[in-house]
Design a protein around this motif. Structure first.
Motif, PDB file in Angstrom:
ATOM      1  N   THR A   5     -16.769  11.560   6.511  1.00 52.81           N
ATOM      2  CA  THR A   5     -15.760  12.476   5.969  1.00 52.81           C
ATOM      3  C   THR A   5     -14.469  12.377   6.761  1.00 52.81           C
ATOM      4  N   GLY A   6     -14.595  12.345   8.084  1.00 56.64           N
ATOM      5  CA  GLY A   6     -13.414  12.229   8.932  1.00 56.64           C
ATOM      6  C   GLY A   6     -12.643  10.953   8.665  1.00 56.64           C
ATOM      7  N   PHE A   7     -13.358   9.836   8.514  1.00 54.63           N
ATOM      8  CA  PHE A   7     -12.697   8.557   8.226  1.00 54.63           C
ATOM      9  C   PHE A   7     -11.991   8.601   6.869  1.00 54.63           C
ATOM     10  N   GLU A   8     -12.638   9.230   5.880  1.00 59.46           N
ATOM     11  CA  GLU A   8     -12.047   9.327   4.545  1.00 59.46           C
ATOM     12  C   GLU A   8     -10.734  10.111   4.580  1.00 59.46           C
ATOM     13  N   LEU A   9     -10.739  11.218   5.300  1.00 62.71           N
ATOM     14  CA  LEU A   9      -9.535  12.052   5.401  1.00 62.71           C
ATOM     15  C   LEU A   9      -8.421  11.301   6.132  1.00 62.71           C
ATOM     16  N   LEU A  10      -8.781  10.609   7.192  1.00 61.95           N
ATOM     17  CA  LEU A  10      -7.780   9.836   7.931  1.00 61.95           C
ATOM     18  C   LEU A  10      -7.215   8.711   7.078  1.00 61.95           C
ATOM     19  N   ASP A  11      -8.074   8.117   6.275  1.00 58.73           N
ATOM     20  CA  ASP A  11      -7.614   7.058   5.367  1.00 58.73           C
ATOM     21  C   ASP A  11      -6.610   7.616   4.362  1.00 58.73           C
ATOM     22  N   GLN A  12      -6.912   8.813   3.826  1.00 55.62           N
ATOM     23  CA  GLN A  12      -5.977   9.450   2.892  1.00 55.62           C
ATOM     24  C   GLN A  12      -4.652   9.741   3.589  1.00 55.62           C
ATOM     25  N   TYR A  13      -4.730  10.249   4.812  1.00 56.82           N
ATOM     26  CA  TYR A  13      -3.530  10.583   5.583  1.00 56.82           C
ATOM     27  C   TYR A  13      -2.692   9.321   5.821  1.00 56.82           C
ATOM     28  N   ARG A  14      -3.355   8.227   6.221  1.00 55.28           N
ATOM     29  CA  ARG A  14      -2.636   6.966   6.473  1.00 55.28           C
ATOM     30  C   ARG A  14      -2.038   6.401   5.196  1.00 55.28           C
ATOM     31  N   SER A  15      -2.759   6.558   4.092  1.00 60.09           N
ATOM     32  CA  SER A  15      -2.271   6.046   2.814  1.00 60.09           C
ATOM     33  C   SER A  15      -0.982   6.749   2.392  1.00 60.09           C
ATOM     34  N   ILE A  16      -0.942   8.074   2.577  1.00 59.00           N
ATOM     35  CA  ILE A  16       0.266   8.835   2.234  1.00 59.00           C
ATOM     36  C   ILE A  16       1.403   8.457   3.176  1.00 59.00           C
ATOM     37  N   THR A  17       1.080   8.333   4.461  1.00 60.19           N
ATOM     38  CA  THR A  17       2.096   7.995   5.463  1.00 60.19           C
ATOM     39  C   THR A  17       2.711   6.625   5.190  1.00 60.19           C
ATOM     40  N   SER A  18       1.887   5.681   4.773  1.00 58.09           N
ATOM     41  CA  SER A  18       2.380   4.315   4.521  1.00 58.09           C
ATOM     42  C   SER A  18       3.413   4.283   3.404  1.00 58.09           C
ATOM     43  N   LYS A  19       3.306   5.227   2.464  1.00 60.96           N
ATOM     44  CA  LYS A  19       4.264   5.273   1.357  1.00 60.96           C
ATOM     45  C   LYS A  19       5.644   5.733   1.810  1.00 60.96           C
ATOM     46  N   LEU A  20       5.691   6.324   3.023  1.00 66.82           N
ATOM     47  CA  LEU A  20       6.969   6.817   3.535  1.00 66.82           C
ATOM     48  C   LEU A  20       7.743   5.752   4.306  1.00 66.82           C
ATOM     49  N   LYS A  21       7.119   4.607   4.541  1.00 66.31           N
ATOM     50  CA  LYS A  21       7.800   3.544   5.266  1.00 66.31           C
ATOM     51  C   LYS A  21       8.925   2.959   4.417  1.00 66.31           C
ATOM     52  N   LYS A  22      10.043   2.730   5.073  1.00 62.06           N
ATOM     53  CA  LYS A  22      11.202   2.186   4.360  1.00 62.06           C
ATOM     54  C   LYS A  22      10.935   0.757   3.923  1.00 62.06           C
ATOM     55  N   ARG A  23      11.256   0.499   2.687  1.00 60.86           N
ATOM     56  CA  ARG A  23      11.129  -0.856   2.165  1.00 60.86           C
ATOM     57  C   ARG A  23      12.484  -1.319   1.627  1.00 60.86           C
ATOM     58  N   PHE A  24      12.645  -2.618   1.528  1.00 60.16           N
ATOM     59  CA  PHE A  24      13.927  -3.186   1.094  1.00 60.16           C
ATOM     60  C   PHE A  24      14.297  -2.669  -0.299  1.00 60.16           C
ATOM     61  N   LEU A  25      15.506  -2.081  -0.372  1.00 61.80           N
ATOM     62  CA  LEU A  25      16.052  -1.544  -1.628  1.00 61.80           C
ATOM     63  C   LEU A  25      15.160  -0.470  -2.271  1.00 61.80           C
ATOM     64  N   ARG A  26      14.379   0.189  -1.461  1.00 66.59           N
ATOM     65  CA  ARG A  26      13.511   1.230  -2.008  1.00 66.59           C
ATOM     66  C   ARG A  26      13.477   2.419  -1.055  1.00 66.59           C
ATOM     67  N   LYS A  27      13.818   3.592  -1.577  1.00 71.55           N
ATOM     68  CA  LYS A  27      13.844   4.809  -0.772  1.00 71.55           C
ATOM     69  C   LYS A  27      12.494   5.502  -0.838  1.00 71.55           C
ATOM     70  N   PRO A  28      11.956   5.958   0.293  1.00 70.11           N
ATOM     71  CA  PRO A  28      10.661   6.648   0.279  1.00 70.11           C
ATOM     72  C   PRO A  28      10.713   7.914  -0.575  1.00 70.11           C
ATOM     73  N   ASN A  29       9.643   8.180  -1.294  1.00 70.58           N
ATOM     74  CA  ASN A  29       9.556   9.370  -2.142  1.00 70.58           C
ATOM     75  C   ASN A  29       8.999  10.526  -1.308  1.00 70.58           C
ATOM     76  N   GLU A  30       9.892  11.253  -0.646  1.00 69.82           N
ATOM     77  CA  GLU A  30       9.481  12.355   0.243  1.00 69.82           C
ATOM     78  C   GLU A  30       8.820  13.491  -0.541  1.00 69.82           C
ATOM     79  N   THR A  31       9.303  13.730  -1.752  1.00 66.59           N
ATOM     80  CA  THR A  31       8.740  14.818  -2.565  1.00 66.59           C
ATOM     81  C   THR A  31       7.280  14.556  -2.900  1.00 66.59           C
ATOM     82  N   GLU A  32       7.005  13.351  -3.334  1.00 67.15           N
ATOM     83  CA  GLU A  32       5.626  12.980  -3.667  1.00 67.15           C
ATOM     84  C   GLU A  32       4.734  13.037  -2.423  1.00 67.15           C
TER      85      GLU A  32
END
Length: 305
Positions: A5-32
């Protein structure tokens, strides 16, 4: 909580965090990301995993701060703070207190950042400081209580009733920790602060409480004539000279029976023979609070061991 369960939650947390990383010509979706972190926080709370919930709410608060939404940011910071405290309390109740107190420190930090989001004349930060004080007392971490009470008093300077309440908590804190000198000065300050409060039963009750506390504390401390101020000297003199017409006694509406008891204990403590001290101890009981009874016991042990 199982390890998976702990690993699953951490995986979810990391997955959301990874979406916030800046990418070329793409702004992170902070609202989502904020919505996802908030949903994860709710999920962790429902599964009774306060530390994971706190981290999720804190991440959601950061997203709201980036978006410039102070109301949501503050709300999430407070949810994070309370979940960090819940995790700390669970450790305390199970006897597994962390030496580093990381959950406690993280919770206090969240409270502090939330307080800074309110405008200067808002009374909520006072309540947040008192919330911290209450929690610290529950888990026996009283070394920081004074700091947060001082903060609450500083914020309450323009609110006499709130300021008085914080002062009373500070006085009780000193009594519980045996810091009788600081307690005495605090009850003096309460007496002075009460002059700005309209006359009423609450004012009389507080003045009476301070009067009894100051007399007991002076008898316990036994300051030398060279070290005691004239103001404190007068507190004992009214009982030495049986001056029931003193303005302070009239203001607190001390009953004649209580006055006679106070006079008796002052005279006994100032005499050579203190053997009668135990005899009047029980007579005091109906007039005293729990804290005052503890003070009286201390006083009796000093003068009649």
């Amino acid at each position: 909580m199982t390890e998976s369960t702990g690993f699953e939650l951490l995986d979810q947390y990391r997955s959301i965090t990874s979406k916030l990383k800046k990418r070329f010509l793409r702004k992170p979706n902070e609202t989502e990301a904020s919505e996802s972190f908030a949903a994860l926080g709710q999920q962790c709370e429902s599964q009774e995993l306060p530390q994971y919930a706190a981290l999720s709410w804190l991440a959601a608060a950061r997203c709201e701060g980036t978006l410039g939404n102070p109301v949501s940011e503050t709300a999430y910071l407070l949810r994070a703070a309370r979940q960090f405290f819940k995790a700390e309390q669970e450790d305390f109740l199970t006897g597994c207190t962390c030496v580093s107190t990381e959950n406690l420190e993280a919770g206090i930090s969240c409270y502090h950042h939330a307080s800074q989001r309110y405008v200067d004349d808002n009374s909520i930060p006072v309540g947040l400081d008192l919330e911290i004080v209450n929690f610290l007392q529950r888990i026996g971490r009283t070394e920081s209580v004074r700091l947060h009470l001082n903060s609450a008093m500083e914020l309450s300077k323009e609110r006499p009733n709130s300021y008085l309440y914080c002062l009373c908590l500070l006085g009780s804190h000193f009594l519980k920790n045996g810091d009788y000198v600081s307690a005495l000065h605090t009850y003096q300050e309460i007496t002075k602060a009460l002059q700005n409060i309209p006359t009423g039963s609450q004012k009389c009750g507080l003045l009476l409480e301070c009067e009894i506390n100051m007399v007991f504390l002076l008898l316990i401390l036994r300051p030398s004539p060279q070290k005691i101020s004239s103001e404190l000297t007068r507190i004992l003199e009214k009982y030495t000279w049986a001056d029931q017409s003193d303005s302070s006694l009239i203001a607190c509406k001390m009953s004649k029976k209580l006055f006679l008891l106070m006079q008796s204990i002052v005279l006994i403590c100032q005499s050579v023979d203190t053997s009668s001290l135990r005899e009047i101890e029980s007579d005091f009981w109906p007039f005293l609070s729990v804290e005052q009874k503890d003070l009286l016991r201390t006083l009796c042990r000093i003068y009649y061991p």
